[in-house]
Design a protein around this motif. Sequence first.
Motif, PDB file in Angstrom:
ATOM      1  N   TRP A  63      23.900   9.888 -15.685  1.00 12.59           N
ATOM      2  CA  TRP A  63      23.295   9.652 -16.939  1.00 12.59           C
ATOM      3  C   TRP A  63      22.505  11.055 -18.039  1.00 12.59           C
ATOM      4  N   ALA A  64      22.519  11.689 -16.605  1.00 12.92           N
ATOM      5  CA  ALA A  64      23.410  13.664 -17.176  1.00 12.92           C
ATOM      6  C   ALA A  64      23.653  14.456 -15.806  1.00 12.92           C
ATOM      7  N   PRO A  65      23.877  15.716 -16.823  1.00 20.30           N
ATOM      8  CA  PRO A  65      25.092  16.606 -15.371  1.00 20.30           C
ATOM      9  C   PRO A  65      24.341  16.861 -13.805  1.00 20.30           C
ATOM     10  N   ASP A  66      25.319  16.262 -12.887  1.00 17.22           N
ATOM     11  CA  ASP A  66      25.022  16.620 -11.579  1.00 17.22           C
ATOM     12  C   ASP A  66      23.724  15.227 -11.591  1.00 17.22           C
ATOM     13  N   ALA A  67      23.172  14.060 -12.170  1.00 18.28           N
ATOM     14  CA  ALA A  67      21.915  14.168 -11.643  1.00 18.28           C
ATOM     15  C   ALA A  67      22.383  12.453 -11.127  1.00 18.28           C
ATOM     16  N   PHE A  68      22.376  11.891  -9.699  1.00 17.84           N
ATOM     17  CA  PHE A  68      23.003  10.985  -8.847  1.00 17.84           C
ATOM     18  C   PHE A  68      21.770  10.652  -7.803  1.00 17.84           C
ATOM     19  N   VAL A  69      20.837  11.083  -8.037  1.00 12.04           N
ATOM     20  CA  VAL A  69      19.960  10.553  -7.054  1.00 12.04           C
ATOM     21  C   VAL A  69      18.685  10.190  -7.226  1.00 12.04           C
ATOM     22  N   ASP A  70      18.019   9.001  -7.012  1.00 11.80           N
ATOM     23  CA  ASP A  70      17.178   9.225  -7.120  1.00 11.80           C
ATOM     24  C   ASP A  70      15.737   9.867  -7.065  1.00 11.80           C
ATOM     25  N   GLU A  71      14.385   9.604  -7.018  1.00 19.20           N
ATOM     26  CA  GLU A  71      13.603  10.506  -7.108  1.00 19.20           C
ATOM     27  C   GLU A  71      13.033  11.232  -5.784  1.00 19.20           C
ATOM     28  N   SER A  72      13.744  10.195  -4.262  1.00 20.14           N
ATOM     29  CA  SER A  72      13.193  10.579  -3.303  1.00 20.14           C
ATOM     30  C   SER A  72      14.257  11.166  -3.136  1.00 20.14           C
ATOM     31  N   LEU A  86      33.960  12.140  -9.583  1.00 12.73           N
ATOM     32  CA  LEU A  86      33.352  12.398  -8.118  1.00 12.73           C
ATOM     33  C   LEU A  86      32.124  12.731  -7.991  1.00 12.73           C
ATOM     34  N   LEU A  87      31.319  12.747  -7.379  1.00 12.78           N
ATOM     35  CA  LEU A  87      30.296  12.762  -6.935  1.00 12.78           C
ATOM     36  C   LEU A  87      29.509  13.008  -5.917  1.00 12.78           C
ATOM     37  N   GLY A  88      29.078  13.635  -5.460  1.00 10.39           N
ATOM     38  CA  GLY A  88      28.712  15.194  -4.103  1.00 10.39           C
ATOM     39  C   GLY A  88      27.253  14.895  -3.869  1.00 10.39           C
ATOM     40  N   VAL A  89      26.932  14.376  -2.820  1.00  9.87           N
ATOM     41  CA  VAL A  89      25.616  14.431  -2.044  1.00  9.87           C
ATOM     42  C   VAL A  89      25.588  14.526  -0.549  1.00  9.87           C
ATOM     43  N   ARG A  90      24.284  16.185  -0.765  1.00  4.65           N
ATOM     44  CA  ARG A  90      23.893  16.115   0.631  1.00  4.65           C
ATOM     45  C   ARG A  90      22.830  15.682   1.154  1.00  4.65           C
ATOM     46  N   ARG A  91      22.551  15.329   2.093  1.00  6.68           N
ATOM     47  CA  ARG A  91      21.806  14.412   2.965  1.00  6.68           C
ATOM     48  C   ARG A  91      21.196  15.056   4.071  1.00  6.68           C
ATOM     49  N   HIS A  92      20.384  14.911   4.436  1.00  7.04           N
ATOM     50  CA  HIS A  92      20.354  16.132   6.016  1.00  7.04           C
ATOM     51  C   HIS A  92      22.170  16.946   6.609  1.00  7.04           C
ATOM     52  N   GLY A  93      22.020  17.642   5.468  1.00  6.89           N
ATOM     53  CA  GLY A  93      23.444  18.640   6.496  1.00  6.89           C
ATOM     54  C   GLY A  93      24.826  17.891   5.743  1.00  6.89           C
ATOM     55  N   GLN A  94      24.486  16.760   5.673  1.00  8.63           N
ATOM     56  CA  GLN A  94      26.101  16.410   5.212  1.00  8.63           C
ATOM     57  C   GLN A  94      26.005  16.408   3.654  1.00  8.63           C
ATOM     58  N   VAL A  95      27.675  16.347   4.078  1.00  7.72           N
ATOM     59  CA  VAL A  95      28.018  15.910   2.539  1.00  7.72           C
ATOM     60  C   VAL A  95      29.022  14.902   2.080  1.00  7.72           C
ATOM     61  N   TYR A  96      28.351  13.646   1.639  1.00  8.71           N
ATOM     62  CA  TYR A  96      29.310  12.422   1.676  1.00  8.71           C
ATOM     63  C   TYR A  96      29.696  12.924  -0.166  1.00  8.71           C
ATOM     64  N   LEU A  97      30.742  11.659   0.146  1.00  2.00           N
ATOM     65  CA  LEU A  97      31.525  12.221  -1.793  1.00  2.00           C
ATOM     66  C   LEU A  97      32.265  10.918  -2.170  1.00  2.00           C
ATOM     67  N   PRO A 110      22.717  22.051  -2.450  1.00  5.46           N
ATOM     68  CA  PRO A 110      22.054  22.443  -1.630  1.00  5.46           C
ATOM     69  C   PRO A 110      22.024  20.929  -0.714  1.00  5.46           C
ATOM     70  N   GLU A 111      20.795  20.871   0.053  1.00  2.00           N
ATOM     71  CA  GLU A 111      20.272  19.938   0.476  1.00  2.00           C
ATOM     72  C   GLU A 111      19.500  18.876  -0.627  1.00  2.00           C
ATOM     73  N   ALA A 112      19.005  17.772  -0.751  1.00  2.00           N
ATOM     74  CA  ALA A 112      18.777  16.841  -1.768  1.00  2.00           C
ATOM     75  C   ALA A 112      19.139  16.683  -2.795  1.00  2.00           C
ATOM     76  N   HIS A 113      20.045  17.505  -3.267  1.00  2.00           N
ATOM     77  CA  HIS A 113      21.059  17.554  -4.703  1.00  2.00           C
ATOM     78  C   HIS A 113      22.303  16.523  -4.856  1.00  2.00           C
TER      79      HIS A 113
END
Length: 105
Positions: free
Chosen positions: A50-59, A25-36, A11-14
């Motif tokens: 440091w934990a499963p699926d935990a790659f983004v900061d608080e924002s 690999l890691l994937g991030v969705r930001r503003h509807g776009q997926v980055y890998l 989902p968005e922002a995850h």
Amino acid sequence: MHFLCPSAALPEAHSRAFSVDGINLLGVRRHGQVYLYRNRCPHRGIPLNWAPDAFVDESASLIRCAHHGALFLVENGECVAGPCEGEVLQALGCHEDSQGIWLKN
């Protein structure tokens, strides 16, 4: 191409971890776009999370290395703060369609 997940699973922002042929690999969705990106910090060559699926900061606007605090832009993987400032994460091609998110070969 390798299928990674249905679109709703990122989902968005995850962020989310994936493994394809033994490569993390890691994937991030930001503003509807997926980055890998490859889940490998350019500073030490270790996984960013440091934990499963935990790659983004608080924002949810930056990718963060949990080990040394480096911060990377989601849109291009450039390190903007931390011990590897100026270096970049290894970007990987991805494609999203009605089935979900795919890693391009």
